[in-house]
Design an enzyme around this catalytic site. Sequence first.
Site: not given
Ligand code: ITT
Length: 208
Positions: A16, A73, A182
């Site tokens: 995503g 992040d 968005k």
């Molecule tokens: P990477 O570290 O590989 O980038 P990750 O999903 O583990 O992927 P994060 O540790 O930054 O990344 O976690 C961010 C989480 O926060 C992500 O999995 C989503 O559930 C949520 N999140 C972040 N941005 C978002 C968005 O724009 N819309 C909805 N949820 C979001």
Amino acid sequence: MRRLSGRIVVATHNAGKLKEMRALLAPYGVEAVSAGELGLPEPEETGTTFAANAAIKAHAAAGASGLPAFADDSGICVAALGGDPGIYSARWGGPDKDFDFAMRRIEELLQAQGATAPETRRAWFVSALCVAWPDGHAVEVEGRVDGTLVHPPRGPSGFGYDPMFRPDGHERTFGEMTPEEKHGLPPLGLGLSHRARAFAALAEKVLG
Ligand code: ITT
């Protein structure tokens, strides 16, 4: 200030996010390959802030690939939960990365506090972006968007917690918005999502 050009790694394993980061980079003519496509390992996110974890991911990918790397992040912070899940937003999805489950968990915690009125359901998304070069140089920025958590979650678009987040000034949740809405890209605006707002600051520093 150093400029970003040519080929760069988008240091994420989240599909995503990758889609959004590629869309944000598209107008700048940089070629974005993903950490997944290059088979780069996922570093452990041991930081205690969004910025620290973004830096860990960007430096790891730049070091492993020899290319400049762009990492995000991010997470959602719920005021009534003391800012949780915050940097643990991905982990709240569990091993299956099930964000319907994570949204239900947030809802249960809010219901347990009797938090049904919109003003008791304030939340904000944060995105820390870091671009790191293989020589260790790095640029960091952060973006935030405030809003209200709705129940039940609404809309099929986006990813993660998007269906339960209604940004201030809008009737629809991120889950009900097109990617352009968005991001808040022109002609609709100058940046709506946390990621688009952080990206605008980053673009000013290292792109264009
Ligand atoms: P990477 O570290 O590989 O980038 P990750 O999903 O583990 O992927 P994060 O540790 O930054 O990344 O976690 C961010 C989480 O926060 C992500 O999995 C989503 O559930 C949520 N999140 C972040 N941005 C978002 C968005 O724009 N819309 C909805 N949820 C979001």
